[in-house]
Design a protein around this motif. Structure first.
Motif, PDB file in Angstrom:
ATOM      1  N   LYS A 115      -9.936 -11.055  -6.522  1.00 31.09           N
ATOM      2  CA  LYS A 115      -8.517 -10.683  -6.472  1.00 31.09           C
ATOM      3  C   LYS A 115      -8.096  -9.656  -5.533  1.00 31.09           C
ATOM      4  O   LYS A 115      -7.347  -9.698  -4.801  1.00 31.09           O
ATOM      5  N   TRP A 116      -9.082  -8.686  -5.327  1.00 25.29           N
ATOM      6  CA  TRP A 116      -8.950  -7.598  -4.094  1.00 25.29           C
ATOM      7  C   TRP A 116      -9.180  -8.448  -2.837  1.00 25.29           C
ATOM      8  O   TRP A 116      -8.210  -8.387  -1.895  1.00 25.29           O
ATOM      9  N   GLN A 117     -10.202  -9.414  -2.643  1.00 29.04           N
ATOM     10  CA  GLN A 117     -10.516  -9.834  -1.653  1.00 29.04           C
ATOM     11  C   GLN A 117      -9.433 -10.849  -1.003  1.00 29.04           C
ATOM     12  O   GLN A 117      -9.282 -11.031   0.085  1.00 29.04           O
ATOM     13  N   ALA A 118      -8.745 -11.396  -1.953  1.00 31.98           N
ATOM     14  CA  ALA A 118      -7.635 -12.548  -1.859  1.00 31.98           C
ATOM     15  C   ALA A 118      -6.490 -11.792  -1.598  1.00 31.98           C
ATOM     16  O   ALA A 118      -5.385 -12.724  -1.341  1.00 31.98           O
ATOM     17  N   GLY A 119      -6.185 -10.281  -1.655  1.00 32.20           N
ATOM     18  CA  GLY A 119      -5.034  -9.731  -1.424  1.00 32.20           C
ATOM     19  C   GLY A 119      -4.107  -9.779  -2.490  1.00 32.20           C
ATOM     20  O   GLY A 119      -3.000  -9.396  -2.232  1.00 32.20           O
ATOM     21  N   GLN A 120      -4.711 -10.016  -3.648  1.00 32.89           N
ATOM     22  CA  GLN A 120      -3.606 -10.319  -4.792  1.00 32.89           C
ATOM     23  C   GLN A 120      -3.573  -9.222  -5.737  1.00 32.89           C
ATOM     24  O   GLN A 120      -2.455  -8.719  -6.292  1.00 32.89           O
ATOM     25  N   TRP A 121      -4.593  -8.393  -6.150  1.00 31.32           N
ATOM     26  CA  TRP A 121      -4.722  -7.066  -6.797  1.00 31.32           C
ATOM     27  C   TRP A 121      -4.900  -5.940  -5.870  1.00 31.32           C
ATOM     28  O   TRP A 121      -6.218  -5.756  -5.542  1.00 31.32           O
ATOM     29  N   PRO A 122      -4.007  -5.170  -5.202  1.00 33.53           N
ATOM     30  CA  PRO A 122      -4.374  -4.224  -4.387  1.00 33.53           C
ATOM     31  C   PRO A 122      -5.023  -3.023  -5.036  1.00 33.53           C
ATOM     32  O   PRO A 122      -4.938  -2.869  -6.290  1.00 33.53           O
ATOM     33  N   ILE A 123      -5.954  -2.337  -4.379  1.00 31.42           N
ATOM     34  CA  ILE A 123      -6.733  -1.021  -4.723  1.00 31.42           C
ATOM     35  C   ILE A 123      -6.316  -0.191  -3.588  1.00 31.42           C
ATOM     36  O   ILE A 123      -6.304  -0.422  -2.349  1.00 31.42           O
ATOM     37  N   MET A 124      -6.340   1.145  -3.885  1.00 32.33           N
ATOM     38  CA  MET A 124      -6.212   2.203  -2.810  1.00 32.33           C
ATOM     39  C   MET A 124      -7.433   3.106  -2.639  1.00 32.33           C
ATOM     40  O   MET A 124      -8.204   3.582  -3.323  1.00 32.33           O
ATOM     41  N   TRP A 125      -8.040   2.684  -1.501  1.00 31.91           N
ATOM     42  CA  TRP A 125      -9.184   3.390  -0.877  1.00 31.91           C
ATOM     43  C   TRP A 125      -9.038   4.883  -0.652  1.00 31.91           C
ATOM     44  O   TRP A 125      -8.031   5.067   0.017  1.00 31.91           O
ATOM     45  N   GLN A 126      -9.855   5.790  -0.991  1.00 32.85           N
ATOM     46  CA  GLN A 126      -9.862   7.110  -0.696  1.00 32.85           C
ATOM     47  C   GLN A 126     -11.059   7.569  -0.355  1.00 32.85           C
ATOM     48  O   GLN A 126     -12.080   7.213  -0.808  1.00 32.85           O
ATOM     49  N   ALA A 127     -11.150   8.661   0.615  1.00 28.24           N
ATOM     50  CA  ALA A 127     -12.454   9.002   0.991  1.00 28.24           C
ATOM     51  C   ALA A 127     -12.993  10.107  -0.110  1.00 28.24           C
ATOM     52  O   ALA A 127     -12.238  10.558  -0.707  1.00 28.24           O
ATOM     53  N   LEU A 128     -14.230  10.067  -0.042  1.00 32.25           N
ATOM     54  CA  LEU A 128     -15.159  10.892  -1.102  1.00 32.25           C
ATOM     55  C   LEU A 128     -14.506  12.313  -1.165  1.00 32.25           C
ATOM     56  O   LEU A 128     -14.247  12.983  -2.177  1.00 32.25           O
ATOM     57  N   SER A 129     -14.196  12.679  -0.052  1.00 32.91           N
ATOM     58  CA  SER A 129     -13.820  14.288   0.167  1.00 32.91           C
ATOM     59  C   SER A 129     -12.462  14.513  -0.467  1.00 32.91           C
ATOM     60  O   SER A 129     -12.359  15.697  -1.045  1.00 32.91           O
ATOM     61  N   VAL A 130     -11.585  13.566  -0.534  1.00 31.71           N
ATOM     62  CA  VAL A 130     -10.374  13.744  -1.022  1.00 31.71           C
ATOM     63  C   VAL A 130     -10.298  13.498  -2.602  1.00 31.71           C
ATOM     64  O   VAL A 130      -9.542  14.337  -3.251  1.00 31.71           O
ATOM     65  N   LEU A 131     -11.242  12.729  -3.155  1.00 33.02           N
ATOM     66  CA  LEU A 131     -11.438  12.559  -4.523  1.00 33.02           C
ATOM     67  C   LEU A 131     -12.219  13.598  -5.139  1.00 33.02           C
ATOM     68  O   LEU A 131     -12.021  14.019  -6.093  1.00 33.02           O
ATOM     69  N   SER A 132     -12.964  14.419  -4.443  1.00 33.75           N
ATOM     70  CA  SER A 132     -14.129  15.260  -4.989  1.00 33.75           C
ATOM     71  C   SER A 132     -13.390  16.476  -5.296  1.00 33.75           C
ATOM     72  O   SER A 132     -12.297  16.953  -4.805  1.00 33.75           O
TER      73      SER A 132
END
Lengths: 197, 197
Positions: free
Chosen positions: B180-197
């Motif tokens: 679903k993500w690869q098809a552009g249908q279910w978006p996900i938000m990428w974040q850098a490890l440093s932002v999340l940690s």
């Protein structure tokens, strides 16, 4: 099945023990020998297995259920499903659960596959069946069973899964199988009820 | 959450009882009042929750594991996953489990959603995380943990799911989210490890 090549992964059963049995849960604690030879314990539920039905209405909508799930503390949107009775064939269970919970009977059925939902701590497998050629009738809920029967288009269900409103694993996998079948990617073989029964 | 409109579905907790506690399983039997007012019992596992990681290699292949699962009696192909430690944030668990089980560390992470795998008898929720920008390192398996780290293309995984060789529910849902993500249908938000940690 495990190949000899997996000897470095396989655990061997040493002893099995029934540690608690309720009205529904059958809890075991097995002693196993790890690939290293060290003994450890594995705790799990022995489950009779279950069946989920993806029921397709003539207009393409899906018959679904809204049901309160105590471990979740809320109402969940799900495909119809239920536990296999002792000695019951999975297909018989599929026909029975669909009729009891929703009132629908289906002229055609197709088995898509099986899913294992808690491989770390339950033997449960859920067979995935599709049903079409639906005719409505009266539901016959078990005593103590309360649920709403609803209908959603595949597009609506897709959106509910993407947004996180649907989180039930079997229902997400029902959507996966539905869309793969509709796209012509994962074939399923439809059979008449009379052939299967 | 349950709306007032669902009063005809909602069960009210009357009493909770711990009936068996092992090294891993915490079994409860609650008494609930059904919508009809009748009392019944609900048996279930209290689970700390878990995290699954869908790890994407630079060439697009997926990092997966082959692991013997005692309740299944066989080796299963799965995405990396593990239980959340007491007080641990799900994201911290995702980073820890990926590193411990596969040795990989990821530069970017995205939370896709959550799945509930046994809503009739377990409180377990599994958070679904994607990881990319992987760098290999040494795995640090727990004592008693034996698994093979493997890599599959999404096409290979798709075929293994369609044929019934992969039946693990979280892994099937990982494939759903991935495609679903690869098809552009279910978006996900990428974040850098440093932002999340």
């Amino acid at each position: 099945m495990a190949e000899p090549i997996d000897a470095h992964l396989i655990e061997a059963l040493v002893q099995t023990e029934s540690v608690w049995r309720g009205r529904f849960l059958d809890v075991r604690r097995d002693t196993v020998a790890l690939p290293s030879g060290v003994h450890t314990t594995r705790e799990y539920i022995v489950h009779p297995g279950a069946v989920m039905v993806v029921p397709l209405l003539p207009d393409g909508r899906l018959v679904m259920e809204r049901q309160f799930r105590h471990p979740m503390g809320r109402v969940m949107l799900e495909f119809p499903a239920g536990k296999i009775d002792a000695g019951e064939a999975p297909f018989t269970c599929a026909v029975r659960e669909l009729a009891e919970e929703t009132g629908y009977r289906a002229a055609e059925w197709a088995r898509a596959g099986v899913l294992h939902n808690a491989i770390a701590y339950s033997t449960e497998g859920i067979e995935i069946w599709f049903a079409r050629g639906l005719t409505a009738g009266p539901a016959q809920l078990d005593a103590g069973e309360f649920l709403d029967v609803v209908a959603h288009t595949a597009t609506e269900l897709d959106a509910l899964c993407a947004s996180g409103e649907v989180t039930d694993a079997k229902t997400l996998i029902g959507l996966l199988w539905l869309q793969k079948w509709q796209a012509g990617q994962w074939p399923i073989m439809w059979q008449a009820l009379s052939v299967l029964s």
